[in-house]
Design a protein around this motif. Structure first.
Motif, PDB file in Angstrom:
ATOM      1  N   GLN A  99     -10.209  -2.427   8.452  1.00 49.51           N
ATOM      2  CA  GLN A  99     -10.070  -1.890   6.683  1.00 49.51           C
ATOM      3  C   GLN A  99      -9.745  -3.214   5.816  1.00 49.51           C
ATOM      4  OE1 GLN A  99     -11.578   0.755   6.113  1.00 49.51           O
ATOM      5  NE2 GLN A  99     -11.438   1.377   8.104  1.00 49.51           N
ATOM      6  N   PRO A 100     -10.526  -3.418   4.670  1.00 53.18           N
ATOM      7  CA  PRO A 100      -9.923  -4.409   3.789  1.00 53.18           C
ATOM      8  C   PRO A 100      -8.464  -4.230   3.386  1.00 53.18           C
ATOM      9  CG  PRO A 100     -11.885  -3.624   3.048  1.00 53.18           C
ATOM     10  CD  PRO A 100     -11.450  -2.558   4.044  1.00 53.18           C
ATOM     11  N   GLU A 101      -7.734  -5.505   3.376  1.00 51.31           N
ATOM     12  CA  GLU A 101      -6.447  -5.469   2.847  1.00 51.31           C
ATOM     13  C   GLU A 101      -5.916  -6.263   1.710  1.00 51.31           C
ATOM     14  OE1 GLU A 101      -3.639  -6.887   5.682  1.00 51.31           O
ATOM     15  OE2 GLU A 101      -3.950  -5.408   7.001  1.00 51.31           O
ATOM     16  N   PRO A 102      -5.423  -5.358   0.571  1.00 47.53           N
ATOM     17  CA  PRO A 102      -5.220  -6.205  -0.598  1.00 47.53           C
ATOM     18  C   PRO A 102      -4.331  -7.620  -0.446  1.00 47.53           C
ATOM     19  CG  PRO A 102      -3.956  -4.260  -0.569  1.00 47.53           C
ATOM     20  CD  PRO A 102      -4.712  -4.075   0.439  1.00 47.53           C
ATOM     21  N   MET A 137     -10.218 -14.215   3.212  1.00 46.52           N
ATOM     22  CA  MET A 137      -9.564 -13.913   2.070  1.00 46.52           C
ATOM     23  C   MET A 137     -10.631 -14.184   0.973  1.00 46.52           C
ATOM     24  SD  MET A 137      -6.120 -15.285   0.131  1.00 46.52           S
ATOM     25  CE  MET A 137      -5.247 -15.029   1.707  1.00 46.52           C
ATOM     26  N   LYS A 138     -10.943 -13.169   0.031  1.00 43.52           N
ATOM     27  CA  LYS A 138     -12.071 -13.269  -0.974  1.00 43.52           C
ATOM     28  C   LYS A 138     -11.389 -12.218  -2.180  1.00 43.52           C
ATOM     29  CE  LYS A 138     -16.959 -13.332  -1.377  1.00 43.52           C
ATOM     30  NZ  LYS A 138     -18.204 -13.300  -0.864  1.00 43.52           N
ATOM     31  N   ASP A 139     -11.664 -12.878  -3.286  1.00 42.53           N
ATOM     32  CA  ASP A 139     -11.323 -11.807  -4.608  1.00 42.53           C
ATOM     33  C   ASP A 139     -10.237 -10.838  -4.277  1.00 42.53           C
ATOM     34  OD1 ASP A 139     -13.734 -12.687  -5.486  1.00 42.53           O
ATOM     35  OD2 ASP A 139     -15.048 -11.169  -4.617  1.00 42.53           O
ATOM     36  N   GLY A 140      -9.047 -11.422  -4.046  1.00 45.15           N
ATOM     37  CA  GLY A 140      -7.976 -10.566  -3.804  1.00 45.15           C
ATOM     38  C   GLY A 140      -7.779  -9.841  -2.754  1.00 45.15           C
ATOM     39  N   GLN A 141      -8.409  -9.989  -1.492  1.00 49.13           N
ATOM     40  CA  GLN A 141      -8.645  -9.012  -0.506  1.00 49.13           C
ATOM     41  C   GLN A 141      -8.913  -9.899   0.758  1.00 49.13           C
ATOM     42  OE1 GLN A 141     -11.693  -6.181  -1.301  1.00 49.13           O
ATOM     43  NE2 GLN A 141     -10.234  -4.460  -1.305  1.00 49.13           N
ATOM     44  N   LEU A 142      -8.171  -9.351   1.716  1.00 53.93           N
ATOM     45  CA  LEU A 142      -8.651  -9.740   3.086  1.00 53.93           C
ATOM     46  C   LEU A 142      -9.702  -8.819   3.606  1.00 53.93           C
ATOM     47  CD1 LEU A 142      -5.393 -10.437   5.110  1.00 53.93           C
ATOM     48  CD2 LEU A 142      -6.873 -12.043   4.181  1.00 53.93           C
ATOM     49  N   VAL A 143     -11.054  -9.626   3.597  1.00 54.42           N
ATOM     50  CA  VAL A 143     -12.157  -8.829   3.840  1.00 54.42           C
ATOM     51  C   VAL A 143     -12.642  -9.022   5.240  1.00 54.42           C
ATOM     52  CG1 VAL A 143     -14.717  -8.387   3.488  1.00 54.42           C
ATOM     53  CG2 VAL A 143     -12.967  -9.196   1.454  1.00 54.42           C
ATOM     54  N   MET A 153     -19.869 -20.851   9.842  1.00 53.27           N
ATOM     55  CA  MET A 153     -20.954 -21.113   8.805  1.00 53.27           C
ATOM     56  C   MET A 153     -20.865 -20.425   7.743  1.00 53.27           C
ATOM     57  SD  MET A 153     -22.025 -23.927  10.182  1.00 53.27           S
ATOM     58  CE  MET A 153     -23.705 -23.941   8.881  1.00 53.27           C
ATOM     59  N   ASP A 154     -20.724 -19.036   8.253  1.00 50.64           N
ATOM     60  CA  ASP A 154     -20.648 -17.732   7.042  1.00 50.64           C
ATOM     61  C   ASP A 154     -19.488 -18.165   6.350  1.00 50.64           C
ATOM     62  OD1 ASP A 154     -22.741 -16.570   7.998  1.00 50.64           O
ATOM     63  OD2 ASP A 154     -21.503 -15.150   9.227  1.00 50.64           O
ATOM     64  N   ASN A 155     -18.209 -18.596   6.867  1.00 47.87           N
ATOM     65  CA  ASN A 155     -17.027 -18.827   6.089  1.00 47.87           C
ATOM     66  C   ASN A 155     -17.174 -19.950   5.196  1.00 47.87           C
ATOM     67  OD1 ASN A 155     -14.119 -18.480   5.723  1.00 47.87           O
ATOM     68  ND2 ASN A 155     -13.789 -20.274   6.753  1.00 47.87           N
TER      69      ASN A 155
END
Length: 542
Positions: free
Chosen positions: A206-209, A254-260, A287-289
């Motif tokens: 799950q995403p984490e803040p 880590m993206k937009d204040g979340q661990l996605v 590559m995606d990163n």
């Protein structure tokens, strides 16, 4: 003659305090540093200590000594997840050890009470990590756990004067406020629906803040500065101060204040078991990163608002490195993908260190073009996992380059564009690693590094301070803790630098304050005095 019960109780208490100091400041560091050599010294010394105690008092002293050290250790190992567990575990340890000391040692209750009180005070009145550093430092502050997730072992950390008040703030990431721990433990699932819901929750990532945490010194402790009170431009600068890292990767980004989540457990595990395609799948994650980074940076591989004293508005984009140097624009082609830091060169200019296929020190010419002044290839040094710290260790106004790797090097740039090796760690030493170069307290700048013990073959690292000499590195101090993310700066505004660090996977920030008390010397004197007192008593009552 009847002994004064108060003096007897105080005597036992002082003996317990002396035991703890001698054990934590002399015996334990000796074994950590010298291992089998310390054992060879300790065994005869232990035999002498056993003999010097009068036979009539030997059982009491032996039982009290073992009980005091054992109870102190037991209380430090009590489960602290809940208050109830702490109280129950501590009570059991006290009762069991106190009764054993009373029964076997035939101690009176005053002696038993002394060892219990001293052990309790030693565990509740100060930070226990202080004992590992007390010869030169005290732990001035320890934060609560800043991260309550499960996927990140540590976050990068930096120091920066956010509000320009003369003291530096601690910059890192966390989510303790955004993701508080539940007050009660989750109930065990009983029905099939509850079991299925728990399985789905555990199976799917799950995403984490995750938020930027800015800690500032206020009223004797570090407190968090609210992010909404920090201007957006300052927040951008703060994020650029943090060392480049990839928390949670490859499972998370880590993206937009979340661990996605990048992947899910089952398909990722199944894919990695396909040996023929596993390397390509891992490559696709990389590559995606990189694609995500390019998107966030508007096509730039790396960018910095400011670096060093003269470089500003740096960008690596489309194979070009551009920016300003001393207020004048410059640009040139580059194969670099990462901006590292800057260093002072022999000609008085400030060089820009970049990383690509190899490490380059770039110099801006008068016409705004770039030239490669110095180069380090991957055959010459460990670049992929190394750290690079510019430092003027010989005070000639030219920076040397400290390379933290396997092995570690101190390299001096020469005027002809080559490097001179001033120092190198042992080829088989996998532990030594440079961390910083700065003044600790109010002293002169020194090399701060993580190094293993002198004799042990294990790779445990202890933080140490060194002075560079032509004959090698001279150790000034050592902290017997496995510290990481070591930063040095004035965080409390007293014009003296503290050491700020954390311990792997604890997510707690520690602030170490240097002191000038000769603790080690005083402890040695105490130990010798205790032995002398034992000898006198043995001779007088022989």
């Amino acid at each position: 003659m009847r002994r004064n019960p108060i003096l007897t109780t105080v005597g036992w208490a002082l003996y317990a305090i002396a035991l703890l100091l001698i054990y934590h400041l002399l015996i334990k560091p000796a074994f950590l540093d010298l291992t089998w050599i310390a054992l060879l010294v300790f065994l005869p010394l232990l035999a002498f200590c056993f003999y010097v105690v009068h036979p009539k008092e030997r059982r009491q002293v032996l039982a009290f000594t073992i009980a005091a050290l054992l109870l102190d250790r037991a209380l430090t190992r009590v489960d602290v997840k809940t208050t109830a567990a702490l109280l129950i575990g501590g009570a059991i340890a006290i009762i069991v050890i106190a009764l054993l000391a009373k029964w076997y040692g035939r101690l009176n209750w005053k002696a038993v009470g002394s060892l219990v009180i001293v052990a309790l005070l030693a565990n509740v009145t100060f930070n226990r990590d202080t004992l590992a550093a007390l010869s030169h430092f005290t732990v001035k502050y320890e934060s609560d756990r800043l991260y309550n997730g499960q996927w990140v072992d540590y976050f990068p950390m930096a120091l920066y004067d956010v509000d320009h008040d003369g003291k530096q703030e601690i910059i890192t990431y966390g989510n303790a406020e955004e993701l508080p721990l539940p007050e009660e433990a989750a109930k065990k699932p009983e029905t099939e629906e509850e079991k299925k819901a728990l399985a789905d929750k555990l199976l799917h990532l799950q995403p984490e803040p995750v938020s930027l945490y800015v800690l500032t010194w206020k009223d004797g402790k570090m407190v968090r500065m609210p992010n909404d009170q920090i201007p957006a431009e300052t927040m951008t600068v703060l994020k650029q101060q943090l060392p480049t890292d990839y928390p949670g990767f490859p499972y998370y980004t880590m993206k937009d204040g979340q661990l996605v989540p990048n992947v899910q457990r089952q398909p990722y595990a199944e894919a990695m078991l396909q040996v023929g395609t596993a390397p390509y799948r891992a490559f696709m994650l990389d590559m995606d990163n990189i694609a995500n980074q390019l998107e966030e940076n508007d096509g730039s591989m790396d960018l910095r608002r400011q670096m060093g004293s003269k470089y500003k508005d740096l960008h690596i984009k489309g194979g070009m490195l551009t920016g300003t140097y001393d207020g004048k624009p410059f640009g040139g082609t580059t194969k670099a993908t990462k901006l590292m830091t800057t260093m002072m060169l022999p000609d008085g200019s400030e060089g820009l260190i970049t990383m690509g296929e190899h490490l380059s020190v770039l110099k801006v010419e008068a016409d705004g073009t770039l030239t490669e002044a110095y180069t380090l290839t991957r055959k010459e040094a460990e670049l992929a996992t190394g750290e690079f710290i510019p430092a003027d260790i010989d005070h000639d106004k030219v920076d040397e380059l400290l390379i933290a790797g396997k092995p570690s090097y101190i390299l001096k740039p020469k005027a002809d564009g080559t490097w001179e090796i001033l120092w190198a760690s042992a080829e088989n030493d996998k532990s030594f690693r440079f961390s910083n170069f700065a003044s600790v307290g109010a002293g002169q700048p020194e090399i701060i590094a993580k190094a293993k013990s002198w004799v042990s073959t294990t790779d445990s690292r202890y933080l140490s301070g060194y002075n560079y000499t032509p004959d090698g590195l001279e150790e000034n101090w050592r902290i017997y803790l496995p510290l990481i993310n070591v930063q040095v700066g004035d965080v409390d505004g007293d014009k003296q630098n503290e050491i700020v660090a954390t311990i792997y996977n604890t997510h707690r920030v520690l602030v170490f304050k240097p002191h000038n008390v000769p603790v080690l010397t005083l402890t040695i004197i105490l130990f010798i005095g205790l032995l002398g007192y034992g000898v006198v008593r043995r001779v007088r009552h022989a």
